[in-house]
Write an enzyme that holds these catalytic residues in place. Structure first.
Site, PDB file in Angstrom:
ATOM      1  CB  SER A 122     -49.431 -37.668  12.742  1.00 48.70           C
ATOM      2  OG  SER A 122     -48.280 -38.299  13.282  1.00 48.70           O
ATOM      3  CG  ASP A 139     -47.982 -46.163   9.515  1.00 48.34           C
ATOM      4  OD1 ASP A 139     -47.016 -46.808   9.083  1.00 48.34           O
ATOM      5  OD2 ASP A 139     -48.754 -46.592  10.391  1.00 48.34           O
TER       6      ASP A 139
END
Ligand code: RIB
Length: 290
Positions: free
Chosen positions: A267, A237
């Site tokens: 991330s 994502d």
């Protein structure tokens, strides 16, 4: 100064029920877990947060339930400076859920659609003004198939570029694939949907193996960054949210993929899909140091 890109994300908003354990249980086996947390997630919401942290003006189109998770999920999006005027609360319905087990540096996820099933073509029609006022639209596959196809066609008709992230994978009508601007499967989804065949729209994320894509008819490959892995949930994502920002800012495909690849690497250093998502400055510094 670069203009803030306008990104609209059409997709799911989930509460992630995250259990960490040393080993995944085998079928029929019970194991002890180490930790449990509820953390905002959902592929759509995650992509919206990734784009917003990277400096875009982000609008979210989706649905949550009228339960306590719905309040929390909406608050989380507002805190991330994401416009939620087009996030509907569905009466007598639960918010989407994702049951996530983290172990062995990987995850296993079961999703329950809940309110995400209410993101229908009719709903997309009602939010058309937001879609048409976008530099890029992002969509993933945790909402109904007819909605995804409707949205792709709407974007194509109005020349709004759309990144289609086919996760979790299911097939679309051929003309829908053709009308997508970019298609961003992971390696497994690429195999399932495209039988490992290439076309110019594909950007394939391969985890530790990096990212592959085609530019000017040539297959190109960007390697992954060696980083400490805490939780890979939401790495895809982050990649998609960052890709949309970079493309909307006018970067080339290669530059955009490099930027998104670096954002995704950063991330995975924190627990939770959204917690480790970086700011633009963090990504730029990381690329410079590399
Ligand atoms: O891509 C990660 C996301 O998948 C999680 O946040 C979970 O909600 C599932 O939708």
């Amino acid at each position: 100064m670069v203009k803030r890109p306008k990104i609209t994300v059409v997709g799911s908003i989930n509460m992630d029920l995250v259990t960490s354990t040393d080993l995944f249980p085998a079928q029929g086996e019970t194991v002890r877990g180490n930790d449990f947390q509820t953390i905002p997630g959902g592929k759509g919401a995650n992509q919206a947060v990734a784009s917003a942290r990277l400096g875009a003006d982000v609008k979210m189109i989706g649905c949550v339930g009228d339960d306590a998770f719905g309040d929390e999920l909406l608050d989380n999006l507002r805190t991330e400076n994401i416009a939620v005027d087009n996030v509907a609360r569905i009466k007598d319905t639960r918010s989407g859920l994702a049951n996530i087990v983290l172990s062995e540096k990987d995850n296993r996820i079961i999703i329950i659609s809940g309110a995400n099933a209410h993101v229908t073509p009719d709903y997309i029609e009602k939010t058309k003004a937001a879609i048409l006022d976008s530099d890029y639209v992002l969509i993933q596959f945790e909402i109904p198939k007819e909605t995804i196809e409707y949205c792709i066609h709407m974007c194509a008709e109005h020349d709004i570029p759309i990144i289609v992230n086919p996760a979790p994978a299911f097939g679309l009508a051929q003309d829908s694939w053709h009308k997508a601007s970019y298609i961003t499967p992971n390696q497994t989804e690429w195999q399932q949907l495209f039988n490992n065949n290439w076309n110019e729209k594909l950007i394939v994320t391969r985890g530790e193996q990096g990212v592959s894509f085609i530019e000017k008819s040539k297959e190109k490959h960007i390697s992954s960054h060696p980083v400490n892995v805490v939780d890979t949930t939401g790495a895809g994502d982050t990649f998609n949210g960052a890709l949309a920002v970079a493309l909307a800012e006018g970067k080339s495909i290669e530059e955009s993929v490099k930027f998104a690849n670096a954002a995704a690497a950063l991330s995975i250093g924190k627990l939770g899909a959204q917690k480790g998502m970086p700011t633009k400055e963090q990504v730029e510094q990381f690329i410079l140091k590399d």
